[in-house]
Design a protein around this motif. Structure first.
Motif, PDB file in Angstrom:
ATOM      1  N   LYS A 197       0.643  -1.280   0.007  1.00  0.00           N
ATOM      2  CA  LYS A 197      -0.050  -0.037   0.133  1.00  0.00           C
ATOM      3  C   LYS A 197       0.770   1.475   0.065  1.00  0.00           C
ATOM      4  O   LYS A 197       0.506   2.485  -0.783  1.00  0.00           O
ATOM      5  CB  LYS A 197      -0.947   0.059   1.238  1.00  0.00           C
ATOM      6  CG  LYS A 197      -1.775   1.206   1.302  1.00  0.00           C
ATOM      7  CD  LYS A 197      -2.605   1.019   2.509  1.00  0.00           C
ATOM      8  CE  LYS A 197      -3.433   2.254   2.797  1.00  0.00           C
ATOM      9  NZ  LYS A 197      -2.691   3.548   3.016  1.00  0.00           N
TER      10      LYS A 197
ATOM     11  N   GLU B 203       1.046   3.920  -3.109  1.00  0.00           N
ATOM     12  CA  GLU B 203       0.516   5.257  -2.919  1.00  0.00           C
ATOM     13  C   GLU B 203       1.659   6.393  -3.062  1.00  0.00           C
ATOM     14  O   GLU B 203       1.550   7.349  -3.822  1.00  0.00           O
ATOM     15  CB  GLU B 203      -0.232   5.566  -1.639  1.00  0.00           C
ATOM     16  CG  GLU B 203      -1.506   4.674  -1.833  1.00  0.00           C
ATOM     17  CD  GLU B 203      -2.127   4.815  -0.332  1.00  0.00           C
ATOM     18  OE1 GLU B 203      -3.591   4.574  -0.337  1.00  0.00           O
ATOM     19  OE2 GLU B 203      -1.690   5.269   0.762  1.00  0.00           O
ATOM     20  N   GLU B 204       2.851   6.052  -2.359  1.00  0.00           N
ATOM     21  CA  GLU B 204       4.006   7.146  -2.191  1.00  0.00           C
ATOM     22  C   GLU B 204       4.927   7.005  -3.399  1.00  0.00           C
ATOM     23  O   GLU B 204       5.486   8.042  -3.638  1.00  0.00           O
ATOM     24  CB  GLU B 204       4.586   6.909  -0.786  1.00  0.00           C
ATOM     25  CG  GLU B 204       3.393   7.164   0.247  1.00  0.00           C
ATOM     26  CD  GLU B 204       4.059   7.230   1.626  1.00  0.00           C
ATOM     27  OE1 GLU B 204       5.544   7.254   1.736  1.00  0.00           O
ATOM     28  OE2 GLU B 204       3.737   6.860   2.739  1.00  0.00           O
TER      29      GLU B 204
ATOM     30  N   THR C 233      -0.762   6.177  -6.867  1.00  0.00           N
ATOM     31  CA  THR C 233      -1.855   5.679  -7.044  1.00  0.00           C
ATOM     32  C   THR C 233      -2.558   4.990  -5.737  1.00  0.00           C
ATOM     33  O   THR C 233      -1.901   4.721  -4.899  1.00  0.00           O
ATOM     34  CB  THR C 233      -1.837   4.430  -7.907  1.00  0.00           C
ATOM     35  OG1 THR C 233      -0.808   4.736  -9.139  1.00  0.00           O
ATOM     36  CG2 THR C 233      -3.182   3.497  -8.144  1.00  0.00           C
ATOM     37  N   SER C 234      -3.827   5.312  -5.651  1.00  0.00           N
ATOM     38  CA  SER C 234      -4.503   5.278  -4.494  1.00  0.00           C
ATOM     39  C   SER C 234      -4.796   3.583  -4.217  1.00  0.00           C
ATOM     40  O   SER C 234      -5.092   3.280  -5.366  1.00  0.00           O
ATOM     41  CB  SER C 234      -5.934   6.029  -4.489  1.00  0.00           C
ATOM     42  OG  SER C 234      -5.631   7.326  -4.511  1.00  0.00           O
TER      43      SER C 234
END
Length: 276
Positions: free
Chosen positions: A59, A63-64, A68-69
């Motif tokens: 995750k 994201e980082e 992308t969420s």
């Protein structure tokens, strides 16, 4: 006076001794039950914790590092897992106590002749394990979803890196800084991206630095970018690609315009070799 005990007294003494012996055996049995149940729960919890750690790694990277969420169901899966893990030792010990046996039923015998007690999961522990396994399935499902997205990102970037490496090969690797960046990105994509045993924050930091270096060499990222910067014709680019594939071209295959274009581009004059 005779010291011989009366029969009733002897019987009572023997009964008391037998009762204490039976109580000791029952106590040992209950301890075995508790240990077995606690061991089974801890094993399931260890598996859940490992799955949760993997999910958090993927995750964070998604994201980082790639902006992308994560799927919306991620938060729910994490909360369910954390709730399952929060069981206190007191609760676990209480659940591990078997109340399904009385003094007449408890036994230390076993069918395999090992002398080990036959123990089973208590209903409370079985319910707890079912909850833990359900939480793990939720976590694993979300993790698989994120893994799929990361693999797609890896494929996209690998294609771009390979194109840039091909251009570097044509230019004779004249830009050493960019060549090192490409090698670093290749290692990150193939060795570290999908390895949740590593540190997510470390990967994010390395990837952002690599992308920063990548962006500083925009004209070297692909043939399209290189073509636009140096105003090259399509025919010149195709000829260069042919040479990059170790295929030979003669002077008859190349127009004068193409030769002139190659000559004015730094790197081509020395990197491209033609023979009569």
């Amino acid at each position: 006076m005779s010291n011989t005990q009366s029969l009733p007294t002897v019987v009572e003494a023997l009964e008391d001794k037998a009762k204490k012996h039976k109580q000791a055996k029952n106590t040992q049995f209950y301890v075995s039950v508790a240990r077995h149940n606690i061991r089974e729960v801890n094993s399931e919890l260890d598996d859940l914790v490992k799955s949760l750690e993997d999910l958090r790694y993927y995750k964070t990277v998604l994201e980082e590092a790639f902006g992308t969420s994560a799927p919306t169901m991620t938060s729910s899966a994490v909360q369910t897992a954390e709730k399952a893990i929060e069981t206190t030792q007191e609760e676990l010990l209480e659940n591990a106590q078997s109340d399904d046996f009385d003094d007449d039923e408890a036994s230390l015998g076993s069918d395999d002749g090992s002398g080990d007690p036959e123990v089973e999961l208590t209903p409370a522990v079985q319910k707890q394990i079912t909850q833990i396994q359900s939480a793990k399935r939720q976590v694993d499902n979300v993790t698989e979803n994120i893994e799929s997205q990361l693999k797609s990102k890896r494929e996209q970037w690998s294609t771009k890196v390979s194109a840039a490496e091909e251009l570097q090969k044509i230019l004779g690797g004249q830009n050493g800084d960019f060549a090192r960046t490409l090698n670093h990105m290749h290692q990150l994509l193939t060795r570290e991206l999908m390895d949740p045993s590593g540190s997510a924050s470390n990967f994010v930091s390395k990837w952002k630095n690599a992308v920063g270096n990548w962006e500083r060499h925009q004209s070297l990222q692909s043939f399209d970018d290189f073509q636009k910067k140096h105003n090259l014709s399509d025919s010149t680019v195709e000829d260069v690609k042919t040479l990059s594939e170790s295929r030979q071209l003669t002077l008859a295959d190349i127009s004068l315009d193409t030769l002139e274009e190659m000559k004015r581009v730094d790197g081509f004059a020395s990197a491209v070799k033609l023979s009569l």
